[in-house]
Design a protein around this motif. Structure first.
Motif, PDB file in Angstrom:
ATOM      1  N   TYR A  61       0.830  -1.199   0.000  1.00 59.27           N
ATOM      2  CA  TYR A  61       0.000   0.000   0.000  1.00 59.27           C
ATOM      3  C   TYR A  61       0.871   1.258   0.000  1.00 59.27           C
ATOM      4  O   TYR A  61       0.645   2.182  -0.782  1.00 59.27           O
ATOM      5  CB  TYR A  61      -0.928  -0.005   1.219  1.00 59.27           C
ATOM      6  CG  TYR A  61      -1.814   1.214   1.297  1.00 59.27           C
ATOM      7  CD1 TYR A  61      -3.019   1.253   0.613  1.00 59.27           C
ATOM      8  CD2 TYR A  61      -1.441   2.324   2.049  1.00 59.27           C
ATOM      9  CE1 TYR A  61      -3.838   2.378   0.668  1.00 59.27           C
ATOM     10  CE2 TYR A  61      -2.245   3.457   2.112  1.00 59.27           C
ATOM     11  CZ  TYR A  61      -3.444   3.472   1.428  1.00 59.27           C
ATOM     12  OH  TYR A  61      -4.242   4.596   1.479  1.00 59.27           O
ATOM     13  N   TYR A  65       1.285   4.019  -2.833  1.00 62.58           N
ATOM     14  CA  TYR A  65       1.003   5.405  -2.449  1.00 62.58           C
ATOM     15  C   TYR A  65       2.173   6.312  -2.834  1.00 62.58           C
ATOM     16  O   TYR A  65       1.980   7.398  -3.373  1.00 62.58           O
ATOM     17  CB  TYR A  65       0.734   5.471  -0.938  1.00 62.58           C
ATOM     18  CG  TYR A  65       0.382   6.844  -0.435  1.00 62.58           C
ATOM     19  CD1 TYR A  65      -0.896   7.352  -0.626  1.00 62.58           C
ATOM     20  CD2 TYR A  65       1.314   7.641   0.204  1.00 62.58           C
ATOM     21  CE1 TYR A  65      -1.235   8.629  -0.175  1.00 62.58           C
ATOM     22  CE2 TYR A  65       0.991   8.904   0.655  1.00 62.58           C
ATOM     23  CZ  TYR A  65      -0.285   9.398   0.462  1.00 62.58           C
ATOM     24  OH  TYR A  65      -0.618  10.650   0.906  1.00 62.58           O
ATOM     25  N   ARG A  68       2.448   7.213  -6.545  1.00 57.00           N
ATOM     26  CA  ARG A  68       1.505   8.236  -7.008  1.00 57.00           C
ATOM     27  C   ARG A  68       2.081   9.642  -6.843  1.00 57.00           C
ATOM     28  O   ARG A  68       1.563  10.589  -7.434  1.00 57.00           O
ATOM     29  CB  ARG A  68       0.197   8.157  -6.215  1.00 57.00           C
ATOM     30  CG  ARG A  68      -0.659   6.985  -6.562  1.00 57.00           C
ATOM     31  CD  ARG A  68      -2.057   7.038  -5.957  1.00 57.00           C
ATOM     32  NE  ARG A  68      -2.303   8.063  -4.962  1.00 57.00           N
ATOM     33  CZ  ARG A  68      -2.865   7.859  -3.780  1.00 57.00           C
ATOM     34  NH1 ARG A  68      -3.231   6.642  -3.441  1.00 57.00           N
ATOM     35  NH2 ARG A  68      -3.069   8.846  -2.948  1.00 57.00           N
ATOM     36  N   ASP A  75      -1.319  14.182   1.045  1.00 57.40           N
ATOM     37  CA  ASP A  75      -0.773  13.473   2.212  1.00 57.40           C
ATOM     38  C   ASP A  75      -1.589  13.800   3.454  1.00 57.40           C
ATOM     39  O   ASP A  75      -1.964  12.911   4.224  1.00 57.40           O
ATOM     40  CB  ASP A  75       0.696  13.863   2.458  1.00 57.40           C
ATOM     41  CG  ASP A  75       1.649  13.266   1.435  1.00 57.40           C
ATOM     42  OD1 ASP A  75       1.290  12.260   0.795  1.00 57.40           O
ATOM     43  OD2 ASP A  75       2.758  13.809   1.289  1.00 57.40           O
ATOM     44  N   GLU A  78      -4.964  12.124   3.304  1.00 60.16           N
ATOM     45  CA  GLU A  78      -4.832  10.679   3.537  1.00 60.16           C
ATOM     46  C   GLU A  78      -4.672  10.393   5.025  1.00 60.16           C
ATOM     47  O   GLU A  78      -5.337   9.507   5.575  1.00 60.16           O
ATOM     48  CB  GLU A  78      -3.623  10.132   2.753  1.00 60.16           C
ATOM     49  CG  GLU A  78      -3.396   8.657   2.906  1.00 60.16           C
ATOM     50  CD  GLU A  78      -4.367   7.799   2.119  1.00 60.16           C
ATOM     51  OE1 GLU A  78      -4.344   6.571   2.334  1.00 60.16           O
ATOM     52  OE2 GLU A  78      -5.141   8.311   1.304  1.00 60.16           O
ATOM     53  N   ILE A 124       3.104   5.929   6.479  1.00 56.02           N
ATOM     54  CA  ILE A 124       2.823   7.064   5.602  1.00 56.02           C
ATOM     55  C   ILE A 124       3.571   8.296   6.076  1.00 56.02           C
ATOM     56  O   ILE A 124       4.190   9.020   5.288  1.00 56.02           O
ATOM     57  CB  ILE A 124       1.303   7.346   5.510  1.00 56.02           C
ATOM     58  CG1 ILE A 124       0.597   6.191   4.785  1.00 56.02           C
ATOM     59  CG2 ILE A 124       1.024   8.662   4.797  1.00 56.02           C
ATOM     60  CD1 ILE A 124      -0.925   6.259   4.828  1.00 56.02           C
TER      61      ILE A 124
END
Length: 130
Positions: A61, A65, A68, A75, A78, A124
Motif C-alpha cells: 500500500y 502510495y 503516485r 498526504d 490521507e 505514511i
C-alpha cells in the motif's frame, strides 16, 4: 395391567438414537439453536467492512502510495482520513457485547484494527518525512 402402567409412564426407560421422540427432540433443539445463533451471525457480518484493512499488505500500500507522488495536501487528507477511520473503530466496536445466549469479547479485533491503522499511519508519515 401392562397397558395401564404404559399409559401412566411419562418418561422413557431408555432412548434409542433412532426413536421418533429422540429424532423430534433433536430437530427441535437444532431449530432453537439455529434461532439462538442468528443474532451472532448477524453481528459477525458487521465486521465484513474491516476485511479490506485487515487483509491489506501495508508495504505494498505504501509503495503504491509513494508511486503516485501525492502532494502535501493529498498526504494531509490521507492521514486525516486514516485517523478518522481509526477513531471510528474505537467508537463503533464495543469491548463486549451481549447477543442473546452469547457474550462476545471484541477487544482483540479492536486492538488488531487499531494496530493496523497505527502502523499504516507511521509508514505514511515516515514516507512524508523522507
Amino acid at each position: 395391567l401392562a397397558q395401564e402402567q404404559a399409559a401412566e409412564q411419562k418418561y422413557l426407560l431408555s432412548v434409542k438414537e433412532d426413536s421418533d421422540l429422540a429424532e423430534q427432540l433433536k430437530e427441535q433443539m437444532r431449530g432453537h439453536l439455529s434461532k439462538a445463533c442468528q443474532p451472532l451471525k448477524d453481528y459477525i457480518r458487521q465486521f465484513d467492512r474491516y476485511l479490506d484493512i485487515m487483509n491489506l499488505d501495508l508495504t505494498e500500500y505504501v509503495r503504491t502510495y509513494e508511486e503516485r507522488e501525492p502532494s502535501l495536501a493529498e498526504d494531509k487528507a490521507e492521514i486525516e482520513q486514516k485517523l478518522k477511520d481509526k477513531s471510528a473503530i474505537a467508537d463503533i466496536i464495543p469491548s463486549v457485547i451481549n447477543l442473546g445466549m452469547f457474550q462476545v469479547k471484541t477487544e482483540a479485533i479492536n486492538r488488531a484494527l487499531l494496530q493496523k491503522y497505527d502502523t499504516l499511519l507511521r509508514m505514511i508519515m515516515g514516507l512524508i518525512a523522507e
